[in-house]
Design an enzyme around this catalytic site. Structure first.
Site, short mmCIF file in Angstrom:
data_model
loop_
_atom_site.label_atom_id
_atom_site.label_comp_id
_atom_site.label_asym_id
_atom_site.label_seq_id
_atom_site.Cartn_x
_atom_site.Cartn_y
_atom_site.Cartn_z
N ASP A 1 2.19 -7.45 10.67
CA ASP A 1 3.09 -7.25 11.81
C ASP A 1 2.77 -8.22 12.94
O ASP A 1 3.67 -8.72 13.63
CB ASP A 1 2.99 -5.81 12.33
CG ASP A 1 3.80 -4.85 11.46
OD1 ASP A 1 4.70 -5.32 10.75
OD2 ASP A 1 3.50 -3.64 11.51
N ARG B 1 0.86 -1.19 0.00
CA ARG B 1 0.00 0.00 0.00
C ARG B 1 0.88 1.22 0.00
O ARG B 1 1.69 1.39 0.91
CB ARG B 1 -0.86 0.04 1.26
CG ARG B 1 -1.97 -0.94 1.26
CD ARG B 1 -3.15 -0.46 2.09
NE ARG B 1 -2.89 -0.36 3.52
CZ ARG B 1 -3.81 0.02 4.39
NH1 ARG B 1 -5.01 0.35 3.98
NH2 ARG B 1 -3.53 0.07 5.67
N THR C 1 -1.10 7.45 -0.66
CA THR C 1 -2.34 7.35 -1.45
C THR C 1 -3.18 6.14 -1.06
O THR C 1 -4.35 6.05 -1.44
CB THR C 1 -2.01 7.22 -2.94
OG1 THR C 1 -1.26 6.00 -3.12
CG2 THR C 1 -1.17 8.39 -3.44
N ASP D 1 -2.30 -4.25 12.65
CA ASP D 1 -1.65 -4.63 11.38
C ASP D 1 -1.45 -6.15 11.37
O ASP D 1 -0.63 -6.68 12.13
CB ASP D 1 -0.31 -3.90 11.25
CG ASP D 1 0.30 -4.12 9.87
OD1 ASP D 1 0.47 -3.13 9.15
OD2 ASP D 1 0.57 -5.30 9.51
N1 URA Z 1 -4.24 -4.00 6.97
C1 URA Z 1 -4.09 -4.45 8.24
O1 URA Z 1 -3.23 -5.27 8.51
N2 URA Z 1 -4.92 -3.97 9.19
C2 URA Z 1 -5.90 -3.11 8.93
O2 URA Z 1 -6.64 -2.74 9.85
C3 URA Z 1 -6.04 -2.64 7.61
C4 URA Z 1 -5.20 -3.10 6.64
#
Ligand code: URA
Length: 208
Positions: free
Chosen positions: A202, A103, A107, A199
């Site tokens: 992570d 990502r 943007t 995330d």
């Molecule tokens: N990607 C993630 O890992 N967590 C989110 O909340 C959104 C995108």
């Protein structure tokens, strides 16, 4: 488009544990593995079977089998990897494709850096694995790209979805059924699902 929320108590219980911020990497990963197995059960419900001749200890019969090789799990890197083991445990003969997208932090648009699928995709049923359907940008881009290989069918599996991401995905790919364990409230300003689980990449790999 169809959206199936997998409300089975085992899935919901494990998802609640995964959301807890103090859960260890080890435990988070193990829970995602288990949810992967449970969701695979639901996602493969319509999988085609063929009848083969077998012999039980008592007599011959015709009985159904699936052809696992016709299934391709398409992992959206890197969080999708966390889903893969559990799914493969249930469909061990499946092939695996990878799509690498990141990502753009400004943007939030998905940029492709890797794409590798098995051959003969037109004979295979693709099951896309991406735990977080957030903005929908990477989900739409992954399925756009996957469609270029013309798989026989496509399903999309996420652990958590945001209403915004679902709407976007629906607008672009109304023909692709989505399976998820929960649809959360909304996205925050950084494109994270809230309440969410943070995330996913992570938390699976312990990189934060
Ligand atoms: N990607 C993630 O890992 N967590 C989110 O909340 C959104 C995108």
């Amino acid at each position: 488009m169809s959206v199936t929320t997998i409300t089975h108590p085992l899935v919901q219980h494990k998802l609640t544990l995964m959301r807890q911020k103090d859960r260890s990497t080890n435990s988070f990963r193990r829970l995602l593995h288990e949810i992967g197995m449970l969701m695979a059960y639901e996602v493969t419900r319509e999988m085609p079977v063929q009848m083969i001749e077998i012999e039980t200890p008592l007599e011959k019969m015709r009985a159904p089998v699936i052809d696992g090789k016709k299934t391709v799990f398409v992992v959206v890197m890197r969080a999708g990897d966390g889903f893969l083991d559990g799914m493969l445990e249930v469909v061990p003969g499946a092939r695996v494709g990878h799509i690498g997208l990141y990502r753009d932090p400004k943007t939030l648009v998905a940029v492709e850096y890797y794409f590798k699928m098995p051959q003969d995709m037109h004979e295979r049923d693709a099951i896309v694995l991406d735990p977080m359907l957030a903005t929908g940008n990477s989900a739409v881009a992954a399925v756009d790209r996957l469609k270029e290989t013309r798989p026989r069918s496509i399903r999309f599996v996420s652990l958590l979805a945001a209403p915004e991401g679902l709407a976007k995905f629906q607008a672009h790919h109304p023909d692709v059924p989505v399976y998820t364990a929960a649809i959360d409230r909304q996205l925050n300003d950084h494109g994270y699902i809230v309440p969410g689980l943070g995330d996913a990449g992570d938390r699976i790999f312990g990189t934060k």
